[in-house]
Design an enzyme around this catalytic site. Sequence first.
Site, short mmCIF file in Angstrom:
data_model
loop_
_atom_site.label_atom_id
_atom_site.label_comp_id
_atom_site.label_asym_id
_atom_site.label_seq_id
_atom_site.Cartn_x
_atom_site.Cartn_y
_atom_site.Cartn_z
N GLU A 443 52.39 23.22 35.94
CA GLU A 443 53.20 24.36 36.42
C GLU A 443 54.31 23.91 37.37
O GLU A 443 54.66 24.62 38.32
CB GLU A 443 52.31 25.42 37.08
CG GLU A 443 51.27 26.02 36.18
CD GLU A 443 51.85 26.52 34.86
OE1 GLU A 443 53.02 26.93 34.84
OE2 GLU A 443 51.13 26.50 33.84
N GLY A 444 54.88 22.76 37.08
CA GLY A 444 55.93 22.19 37.93
C GLY A 444 55.28 21.29 38.96
O GLY A 444 54.50 21.75 39.81
#
Length: 617
Positions: A443-444
């Site tokens: 998620e980054g």
Amino acid sequence: MALELAERRDVDFVLYEQLGLDKLIEHDRFAEFNKKTLDLIVTEARTLAVKELLPANVPGDREGCLFENGTVKVPEAYRRIFELYREGEWIALADDPEVGGQGLPVTATSAVHEYFNGANTAFCMYPGLCHGAGKLVEIFGTDEQKKLYLGKMYAGQWGGSMLLTEPEAGSDVGNLTTSAKKNDDGTYSITGSKIFITGGEQDLTENIIHPVLARIEGAPAGTKGISLFLVPKIRVNADGSLGEPNDVVCTGIEEKLGIHGSATCSLTLGGKGQCIGILLGEENKGMRAMFHMMNEARLGVGIQGFAMASAAFSFALNYARERKQGRNLLEMMNPDAQSVPIIQHPDVRRMLMWMKSYVEGMRSFVYYVGNCFDHEAIAADDAERERWQGLIELLTPVVKAYCTDKAFEVCTQAVQTFGGYGYTMEYPVEQYLRDSKITSIYEGTNGIQAMDFLGRKLGMKKGQYFMALLEEINKTVAAAKAVPALEAMALTVENAVNKLGETAFNLGTTAMSPKVMTAFAFAQPLLEVTGDVVMGWMHLWRAVAAVPGLEKHAGSLDPAARKEKAEKNKHAAFYEGKLRVAEFFIHTLLPATMGKMTAISGVCDAAMEMPERSFGN
């Protein structure tokens, strides 16, 4: 074996004594809930977590997912718990009842998800994606799309995923190559490949609805030309029934360090030219839409990391109380001294105190962000609503990055507490260590979160959101100064928050100068010290909230009197623990943050100016 996962008494303390959830639910929006109802829901979540999800955690890790001929079989232990999860209607807890949700305050659902993720994070990915993908349909879908998809996704009948990453693009989503060609009937033919897709293929649900980022033929390059499509694994007929397979093929799953029960898939779309998708939202506005799901996921990942840390600490604490090894330090020269529980050894107590301070601080932090969502929902006017939304925007990368970094460190300390046994598979903490590592990556990555924090979030509304955060912290400082027993801690936090403001301003200014590259080399340290100061705030706030309870059960705020009473009264012991943990974090850990901020303000350019060859061969 410890089965607490999270200390329920502290959960309730944060919900009601710190955040005032009982006052929040007096608002008309939450009129159908009362404290008794919310307590019952959290209790049911804990029961499901401890009795069902947790026993499936180790089997799911050992068995993992099986890939055969384009299909993925999840661990057998997941089948029963997925049905229980669905039957309990846990997927859409905080969503509007009109779209199939339960309408709970987000603050309360934070506690629910702590228990679930602490018990079995890998499993929770599947229902979590049902919700995340469903939320995109709820926000951006047409009435027809909502009618076809939303109810079944929020009910867990159909699964979800998130198709962003591609082999060459990686985190550079704007460089994707997946294409969409418009058909005469308004649908799109989708062609491309995606990797690292959590839940991209599984056999828990009869269908999987894939939100897919792709570029319509002729659209602009980069993120400005990306659109979002709904691509079901099985085509959905106009009446909601299932049709033919949709040319979405799983080509493999990753063999990973942890979360073995969560399928991480590679998918090929349109390999036979027969993959059909429908536009979700507007053309070329796909990234804006997908960010809604990504931000939800980032907050969810922060909860994942924190929840695993909470569970690992719970196991370590229980072990330290039961494991007898070595004499008490004061009896080292006594040959007749008996072995004592290792919790009596100073270094073990140091590790336990360190873990407890981070776990409890993160609990308050994560629940607070949930509380911001609730205050935004009941805001009296647009200005108030914007203020709460700004705090959410600002704190999202901090929750994701800081909580997951510290969670891995807590799990590391939990393994250390067990000693050699912690490094074996006989005890659960090694799995928490492995499982928690991914949270700082997906998620980054946390580096990307830090760049977002420095490059975008600090400057939003000309810095107004960041200043709003500092104002919130200073409100707690003022309240703590009014309590003589807390004054020293309040002054330490006040100094830290003032220095954070200066540090952020200096680095933000550097980021707009020719030394921009050097500034971004300090993005992660800036996010870390922000998290440190927020944790100091949370502990000071917890101390303020604990004072009434401590005065009631200990009869005094005098340290000696408090300690004497705490040794006899469990309620006094609980509140005494809040002050002692706050004291530990603020006076033992937060001073190091001051040094880190001094280093950041120095903006040393060694990392950027060193020739690449000098890094080594």
